[in-house]
Write an enzyme that holds these catalytic residues in place. Structure first.
Site, PDB file in Angstrom:
ATOM      1  N   TRP A 145       0.809  -1.224   0.000  1.00 39.84           N
ATOM      2  CA  TRP A 145       0.000   0.000   0.000  1.00 39.84           C
ATOM      3  C   TRP A 145       0.841   1.271   0.000  1.00 39.84           C
ATOM      4  O   TRP A 145       0.327   2.354  -0.261  1.00 39.84           O
ATOM      5  CB  TRP A 145      -0.924   0.022   1.223  1.00 39.84           C
ATOM      6  CG  TRP A 145      -0.215  -0.225   2.528  1.00 39.84           C
ATOM      7  CD1 TRP A 145      -0.144  -1.400   3.222  1.00 39.84           C
ATOM      8  CD2 TRP A 145       0.551   0.719   3.290  1.00 39.84           C
ATOM      9  NE1 TRP A 145       0.619  -1.256   4.357  1.00 39.84           N
ATOM     10  CE2 TRP A 145       1.057   0.033   4.426  1.00 39.84           C
ATOM     11  CE3 TRP A 145       0.863   2.072   3.130  1.00 39.84           C
ATOM     12  CZ2 TRP A 145       1.852   0.664   5.386  1.00 39.84           C
ATOM     13  CZ3 TRP A 145       1.661   2.701   4.088  1.00 39.84           C
ATOM     14  CH2 TRP A 145       2.136   1.994   5.204  1.00 39.84           C
ATOM     15  N   ASN A 146       2.131   1.182   0.340  1.00 38.45           N
ATOM     16  CA  ASN A 146       2.850   2.448   0.594  1.00 38.45           C
ATOM     17  C   ASN A 146       3.249   3.202  -0.657  1.00 38.45           C
ATOM     18  O   ASN A 146       3.486   4.411  -0.606  1.00 38.45           O
ATOM     19  CB  ASN A 146       4.043   2.202   1.511  1.00 38.45           C
ATOM     20  CG  ASN A 146       5.089   1.290   0.885  1.00 38.45           C
ATOM     21  OD1 ASN A 146       4.798   0.520  -0.020  1.00 38.45           O
ATOM     22  ND2 ASN A 146       6.319   1.418   1.362  1.00 38.45           N
ATOM     23  N   LYS A 169      -2.695  -7.983  -8.153  1.00 38.09           N
ATOM     24  CA  LYS A 169      -3.510  -7.822  -6.954  1.00 38.09           C
ATOM     25  C   LYS A 169      -2.907  -6.673  -6.143  1.00 38.09           C
ATOM     26  O   LYS A 169      -1.909  -6.852  -5.451  1.00 38.09           O
ATOM     27  CB  LYS A 169      -3.469  -9.126  -6.133  1.00 38.09           C
ATOM     28  CG  LYS A 169      -4.711  -9.403  -5.264  1.00 38.09           C
ATOM     29  CD  LYS A 169      -4.907  -8.426  -4.136  1.00 38.09           C
ATOM     30  CE  LYS A 169      -3.791  -8.466  -3.131  1.00 38.09           C
ATOM     31  NZ  LYS A 169      -3.993  -7.444  -2.060  1.00 38.09           N
ATOM     32  N   ALA A 171      -2.676  -3.691  -3.176  1.00 38.77           N
ATOM     33  CA  ALA A 171      -2.953  -3.756  -1.739  1.00 38.77           C
ATOM     34  C   ALA A 171      -4.418  -3.410  -1.479  1.00 38.77           C
ATOM     35  O   ALA A 171      -4.997  -2.548  -2.138  1.00 38.77           O
ATOM     36  CB  ALA A 171      -2.046  -2.793  -0.985  1.00 38.77           C
ATOM     37  N   GLU A 244      10.603  -8.222  -3.164  1.00 39.77           N
ATOM     38  CA  GLU A 244      11.096  -6.961  -2.639  1.00 39.77           C
ATOM     39  C   GLU A 244      10.476  -6.812  -1.259  1.00 39.77           C
ATOM     40  O   GLU A 244       9.281  -6.561  -1.140  1.00 39.77           O
ATOM     41  CB  GLU A 244      10.681  -5.807  -3.555  1.00 39.77           C
ATOM     42  CG  GLU A 244      11.314  -5.839  -4.929  1.00 39.77           C
ATOM     43  CD  GLU A 244      12.783  -5.412  -4.909  1.00 39.77           C
ATOM     44  OE1 GLU A 244      13.410  -5.462  -5.960  1.00 39.77           O
ATOM     45  OE2 GLU A 244      13.271  -5.026  -3.835  1.00 39.77           O
ATOM     46  N   CYS A 278      10.248   1.322   2.563  1.00 41.71           N
ATOM     47  CA  CYS A 278      11.128   0.186   2.851  1.00 41.71           C
ATOM     48  C   CYS A 278      12.584   0.622   2.957  1.00 41.71           C
ATOM     49  O   CYS A 278      13.414  -0.132   3.445  1.00 41.71           O
ATOM     50  CB  CYS A 278      10.997  -0.850   1.755  1.00 41.71           C
ATOM     51  SG  CYS A 278      11.388  -0.169   0.144  1.00 41.71           S
ATOM     52  N   GLU A 373      11.440  -3.170  11.932  1.00 42.31           N
ATOM     53  CA  GLU A 373      11.131  -2.102  10.984  1.00 42.31           C
ATOM     54  C   GLU A 373      10.021  -1.222  11.581  1.00 42.31           C
ATOM     55  O   GLU A 373       8.930  -1.691  11.846  1.00 42.31           O
ATOM     56  CB  GLU A 373      10.673  -2.734   9.671  1.00 42.31           C
ATOM     57  CG  GLU A 373      10.412  -1.765   8.564  1.00 42.31           C
ATOM     58  CD  GLU A 373       9.993  -2.474   7.281  1.00 42.31           C
ATOM     59  OE1 GLU A 373       9.233  -3.451   7.346  1.00 42.31           O
ATOM     60  OE2 GLU A 373      10.460  -2.049   6.205  1.00 42.31           O
TER      61      GLU A 373
END
Ligand SMILES: NC(=O)c1ccc[n+]([C@@H]2O[C@H](COP(=O)([O-])OP(=O)(O)OC[C@H]3O[C@@H](n4cnc5c(N)ncnc54)[C@H](O)[C@@H]3O)[C@@H](O)[C@H]2O)c1
Ligand SMILES: O=C[C@H](O)CS(=O)(=O)O
Length: 469
Positions: A145-146, A169, A171, A244, A278, A373
């Site tokens: 989603w980010n 597909k 998020a 990733e 990330c 994280e």
């Protein structure tokens, strides 16, 4: 909105999923809650479309990608507004992401025309050996989603350029941008079935795609935990996979660094997308002798950041994606405080999903923020005595995506960059991501690369032909 299967906008008859604005909880739109049936229909379409699409010349596919690129450019503001409404990032970042996402389409529209083969001198005089490169086939794409646009185009631009077809597909939290990108792809004349977007039940949809032998490749961007699950599933029929995954970036400031640049770049890396990237600096290591000066410079810059609704052009820090994300950051702040760390600025919750950008000092390796994280606007500062200590602590993690090093000594820069166990190293640079470079992680941050000519290889099968004459 509907999702796209075989050139048809469908799903209005299905149960709907609300897409909400994290800034205010308002429902922005709804999307179909697709499942197994829609996942299979998408593969049927992509498989049917693969042969004619892969048989076009690279130049013909490039033309379609260029048209798509130009339409995205023309609709940048509309796309950016949709992104901010569903993901929360400030408009200036959404505009930037649309440009970044589009740069992959531009780059691969060109790069796809340079997939070269080779000839190899045979060991027998009556033989000739030719190496060719062909599209892998139907590719399943699952994205986070980010970065609702860039994580999709970073995958499907190279895939389409070499002749693959895709089932996507997006998020669950941010499907609208993906759907709008697909609308423009249809308008650009990319044939039906080449791009399919299925919204809905993630694990159901991905299970169909993992089990279907017609899906030759799975490419995933998201958490390491989900990546691990998908890798296990792909192993059942040895499906090609690229991952990733999560990051936990160290940012190291040596005694000889330009501290103004280091502070500016630390803000750029740490607080982009409210820390939800990330490659965000997750751990900040500063040489003991310059910690006080660096921290003061960082505090001044952080306190200039404006927290608010992303639709306000003045906003620098938007809301986090959901309450779990907010709770995680607050728990890391409390955990650090309970072990003696100090909040230099920030640490305040505003409304439901806003957090003021936070800087903490007195951080030690035992604290949660140095091990998990954060994915939020928390900059924890730890100090080190020697460069060797800094590198050892920076590398002491299962992650290996991005790392940052600030120094004025070119020799140290080269030597220490080589010692960092990361796929991406920002040297005096807090923003290394670009379409020309091979983005990807070491260790449990992923497998494979996206961007640059390396990114094409993920969607190519190599074949050699031995000719007896
Ligand atoms: N390395 C990179 O390039 C990169 C880029 C962006 C985000 N990320 C990572 O992604 C994470 C944040 O994104 P997120 O919260 O969307 O990650 P996530 O792993 O929760 O979800 C990613 C995607 O997988 C789907 N998904 C979730 N569970 C699934 C399952 N069991 N089976 C199949 N699909 C499933 C989600 O619906 C979403 O589409 C962070 O860890 C971040 O570091 C990495
Ligand atoms: O969050 C992960 C993205 O890959 C970050 S970037 O936009 O590629 O820097």
């Amino acid at each position: 909105m509907k999702h796209l299967i075989n050139g048809e906008w469908t799903g209005a008859d299905l149960e709907q999923i609300d897409v909400t604005n994290p800034a205010n909880g308002a429902i922005v739109d709804t999307v179909p809650k697709g499942g197994k049936s829609e996942a299979k229909q998408a593969v049927d379409a992509a498989y049917e479309a693969f042969r004619p699409w892969s048989k076009l010349t690279a130049a013909e596919r490039s033309e379609k990608l260029e048209k798509w690129h130009n339409l995205i450019d023309k609709h940048q503001e509309e796309l950016a507004t949709t992104m901010t409404k569903e993901q929360g990032k400030p408009m200036k970042e959404s505009r930037g992401e649309i440009g970044y996402a589009n740069s992959f389409i531009k780059w691969y529209a060109e790069e796809g025309k340079r997939v070269y083969g080779e000839t190899i001198p045979a060991s027998a005089e009556n033989k000739r050996i030719f190496v060719t490169k062909q599209a892998v086939g139907v590719v399943a794409v699952i994205t986070p989603w980010n970065f609702p646009a860039a994580m999709i185009t970073r995958k499907i631009a190279p895939a389409l350029a070499v002749g693959c077809t895709v089932v996507i597909k997006p998020a669950t939290q941010t499907p609208l941008t993906a759907i709008k990108l697909a609308e423009l792809a249809v308008e650009a004349g990319i044939p039906k079935g080449v791009i399919n977007v299925v919204t809905g039940k993630s694990s159901e949809i991905s299970a169909v795609w993992q089990d279907d032998p017609r899906v030759r490749k799975l490419t995933f961007t998201g958490s390491t935990e989900v990546g691990r699950t998908l890798m296990e599933g792909a192993s059942k029929n040895i499906k090609k996979i690229s991952l990733e995954l999560g990051g936990h970036a160290p940012l190291i400031v040596l005694e000889d660094a330009d501290l103004d640049n280091a502070a500016e770049q630390a803000v750029a890396s740490k607080f982009r997308n409210a820390g939800q990237t990330c490659v965000c600096a997750n751990r900040i290591y500063v040489a003991e002798s310059v910690e006080k000066e660096f921290t003061e410079k960082l505090k001044v810059l952080v306190e200039q950041l404006k927290v608010g609704d992303g639709l306000d052009d003045e906003t620098d820090i938007g809301p986090l994606i959901d309450s779990d994300a907010v709770d995680k950051v607050l728990s890391q702040i409390e955990d650090a405080k309970s072990q003696g760390a100090k909040v230099i600025t920030g640490g305040e919750k505003i409304g439901e999903l806003f957090l003021t950008p936070t800087v903490m000092t007195g951080i030690t390796e035992e604290m949660a923020c140095m091990n998990d994280e954060t994915f939020g606007p928390l900059a924890p500062i730890a100090t080190f005595k020697t460069e060797e200590e800094a590198i050892q602590r920076a590398n002491d993690t299962i992650y290996g995506l991005a790392a940052y090093l600030f120094t004025s000594d070119i020799g140290k820069a080269v030597r220490l960059s080589e010692d960092l166990e990361y796929g991406i190293v920002g040297l005096n640079d807090g923003g290394p991501s670009t379409a020309q470079a091979p983005f990807g992680g070491w260790k449990q941050s992923g497998i494979g690369r996206e961007g640059g000519h390396h990114g094409l290889e993920e969607y190519i099968e190599t074949k050699y032909i031995s000719l007896k004459i």
